[in-house]
Motif scaffolding. Structure first.
Motif, PDB file in Angstrom:
ATOM      1  N   LEU A  61      -4.141 -12.482   2.955  1.00 17.77           N
ATOM      2  CA  LEU A  61      -5.835 -12.244   2.468  1.00 17.77           C
ATOM      3  C   LEU A  61      -6.012 -13.598   3.286  1.00 17.77           C
ATOM      4  CD1 LEU A  61      -5.413 -12.870  -1.410  1.00 17.77           C
ATOM      5  CD2 LEU A  61      -5.844 -10.870  -0.064  1.00 17.77           C
TER       6      LEU A  61
ATOM      7  N   MET B 201      -0.275  -8.076   0.383  1.00 16.89           N
ATOM      8  CA  MET B 201      -0.470  -8.102   1.804  1.00 16.89           C
ATOM      9  C   MET B 201      -1.500  -9.154   1.662  1.00 16.89           C
ATOM     10  SD  MET B 201      -4.645  -6.920   0.310  1.00 16.89           S
ATOM     11  CE  MET B 201      -4.521  -5.445  -0.327  1.00 16.89           C
TER      12      MET B 201
ATOM     13  N   ASP C 105       0.558  -1.072  -0.052  1.00 14.19           N
ATOM     14  CA  ASP C 105      -0.095  -0.608  -0.065  1.00 14.19           C
ATOM     15  C   ASP C 105       0.904   1.292   0.267  1.00 14.19           C
ATOM     16  OD1 ASP C 105       0.943  -1.259   2.880  1.00 14.19           O
ATOM     17  OD2 ASP C 105      -0.776   0.608   3.427  1.00 14.19           O
TER      18      ASP C 105
ATOM     19  N   PRO D 265       0.002 -12.034  -3.414  1.00 20.96           N
ATOM     20  CA  PRO D 265      -0.003 -12.479  -1.717  1.00 20.96           C
ATOM     21  C   PRO D 265      -1.042 -13.860  -0.877  1.00 20.96           C
ATOM     22  CG  PRO D 265      -1.775 -10.969  -3.425  1.00 20.96           C
ATOM     23  CD  PRO D 265      -1.084 -12.010  -4.211  1.00 20.96           C
TER      24      PRO D 265
ATOM     25  N   GLN E  25      -9.777 -12.407   0.535  1.00 23.10           N
ATOM     26  CA  GLN E  25     -10.239 -11.023   0.386  1.00 23.10           C
ATOM     27  C   GLN E  25      -9.165 -10.680   1.261  1.00 23.10           C
ATOM     28  OE1 GLN E  25     -13.209  -9.228  -1.245  1.00 23.10           O
ATOM     29  NE2 GLN E  25     -13.188 -12.051  -1.873  1.00 23.10           N
ATOM     30  N   LYS E  26      -9.054  -9.078   1.692  1.00 26.10           N
ATOM     31  CA  LYS E  26      -8.383  -8.716   3.008  1.00 26.10           C
ATOM     32  C   LYS E  26      -8.787  -9.464   3.611  1.00 26.10           C
ATOM     33  CE  LYS E  26      -6.344  -4.310   4.062  1.00 26.10           C
ATOM     34  NZ  LYS E  26      -6.513  -2.356   4.005  1.00 26.10           N
TER      35      LYS E  26
END
Length: 467
Positions: free
Chosen positions: A239, A237, A210, A303, A244-245
């Motif tokens: 998950l 990131m 980010d 990820p 999903q995050k």
């Protein structure tokens, strides 16, 4: 891999909440890279967001780092304590012509962005107050304090070889002249980060992806102040299991929720290490081994998915490796809260040694150990089911022999087999009533080990009462 310049890494969280798993992984990788090269790991608290930064969040970060055992070599440094240094650099940049005063109001800047958007361009500050040769600037408003803007290059590109993502190039025309100091003189995030990395001689910046959009801005500032650029690596990131995050709906994401759930720090570190890095097929390793193996080339650009079952499996491994006295300190408060009575009961570390192979968390271990530290309360229906007329004579014979049998696991096991043989019973027919009598439940480890731990007097008293 060798490096001529001493390696200096940093973990630089903003104290606007708890230490989350992504931040902990960033800290771990930065710590490991410094340890691998015998370098320096710096902790920096980026607390210039006065509206969102709190002392409680700072403490949560420090607590999380302490629990994980990620000791820093320098710091913690607080940006709010470095204001004089930032103002000094701003003044130097104004003097050098790499920054300038801008008197545009927030409303005027918003209007510039709206016009750019309407024209199909990227919304940006239009450079009204940017000094250029031969350019006439507007009259200075008498009632307005200026911001200070960085004079970003108009042409060319910013390119860096990201150690995780590979080569990244951003055109300078995509970046406007960002504000580096507000009207009250307080500096802004990207400027502070660049000055800190320069002053602290950071050689490698590992952080979440980010921050990719911040990197070209920080690189241009560093070049403008004559600083050497660190190497950058932007980690993907983490998950959740659903792709999903990772968020609160996936369970605990604050690092300090995990000790409360019964996880050991070595398990969490071991698990986080593998969320974005690998060393062949190795799954289980100590932090000393990790630091020895760790390199930037093995970081993955895709990820990683968080898997609670995998973390629990690792936690089970590290519980089995853990010192029993240490485990006793961890489980005792939970057991005391549940009403455990320790006086006259078996030695807790010895009990945990018997039980720990079967548990995935220290909370499960505490709950399992309670059978040794509370009075048995067997369910009447279970008693009726297992204490039959065929079994009662064997129980009575067992009760008689308790007084004279040698109180070792092996001798108790042999005595039980003799009683079973004399009464024509199979092991479960006697073991189940004994478990109910002594522990109040049907599920326990091996009955001979359990009886030996309870002690002769306790077993005799409970069996007699049961009969």
């Amino acid at each position: 891999m060798t490096t001529a310049t001493p390696v200096r890494t940093r973990f630089a969280p903003s104290p606007t909440g708890f230490l989350h798993l992504g931040g902990a992984r960033t800290a771990l990788y930065s710590w490991a890279y410094a340890r691998h090269f015998g370098g320096t790991f710096v902790l920096r608290i980026e607390d210039t967001d006065l509206e969102r930064s709190t002392p409680e969040a700072v403490q949560a970060i420090l607590d999380g780092m302490k629990w994980l055992g990620l000791e820093h070599d320098e710091g913690p440094f607080y940006q709010m304590q470095r204001m004089d240094r930032y103002r000094e650099v701003v003044a130097q940049m104004l003097n050098d012509g790499t920054a300038y005063h801008c008197y545009s109001s927030p409303e005027e800047v918003q209007a510039m962005r709206d016009r750019a958007t309407a024209a199909g361009e990227k919304p940006r500050y239009d450079g009204t107050w940017r000094p250029e040769e031969g350019k006439v600037l507007p009259p200075v408003p008498a009632d307005r304090k200026p911001v200070v803007r960085f004079k970003n290059p108009l042409d060319g590109e910013v390119t860096w070889n990201d150690v995780v993502k590979g080569t990244i190039t951003i055109a300078n025309k995509e970046l406007d002249d960002l504000v580096i100091a507000r009207p009250d003189g307080t500096p802004t995030y990207n400027f502070c980060v660049a000055v800190d990395d320069w002053d602290m001689r950071i050689t490698h910046v590992l952080r979440g992806d980010d921050h990719v959009n911040n990197t070209p801005r920080q690189i241009n500032i560093l070049r403008a102040i004559g600083a050497k650029l660190p190497e950058y690596g932007h980690l993907p990131m983490i998950l959740g299991p659903d792709g999903q995050k990772l968020s609160k709906r996936h369970g605990a994401v604050s690092v300090m929720e995990y000790p409360a759930q019964g996880f050991l720090p070595e398990a969490m570190l071991n698990y986080l290490a593998r969320l974005g890095w690998s060393h062949g097929d190795d799954e289980i390793f100590s932090m000393e081994q990790f630091a020895e193996w760790f390199n930037l080339e093995s970081l993955t650009a895709s990820p990683a998915q968080f898997n609670n079952e995998k973390l629990a499996w690792l936690n089970n491994h590290w519980i089995k490796q853990a010192d029993n006295a240490r485990l006793a300190e961890l489980v005792k408060p939970r057991m005391a809260e549940a009403g455990a009575v320790f006086d006259g009961a078996p030695d807790l570390p010895v009990v945990l040694a018997l039980l720990k192979d079967r548990t995935n968390t220290t909370n499960e271990l505490a709950d399992a150990a309670m059978l040794f530290y509370r009075a048995p309360q067997p369910d009447a229906a279970l008693v009726a089911q297992h204490v039959t007329d065929a079994v009662k004579p064997a129980l009575a014979a067992f009760a008689e022999r308790i007084a004279t049998v040698e109180w070792t696991k092996e001798a108790i096991a042999a005595m039980i087999k003799e009683v079973l043989a004399a009464h024509g019973l199979k092991m479960p027919q006697l073991a189940m009533p004994l478990r109910l009598a002594v522990a109040g439940q049907l599920q326990t480890p091996a009955i001979d080990a359990v009886l030996q731990l309870f002690g002769r007097d306790t077993v005799a008293a409970r069996v007699a009462k049961f009969l």
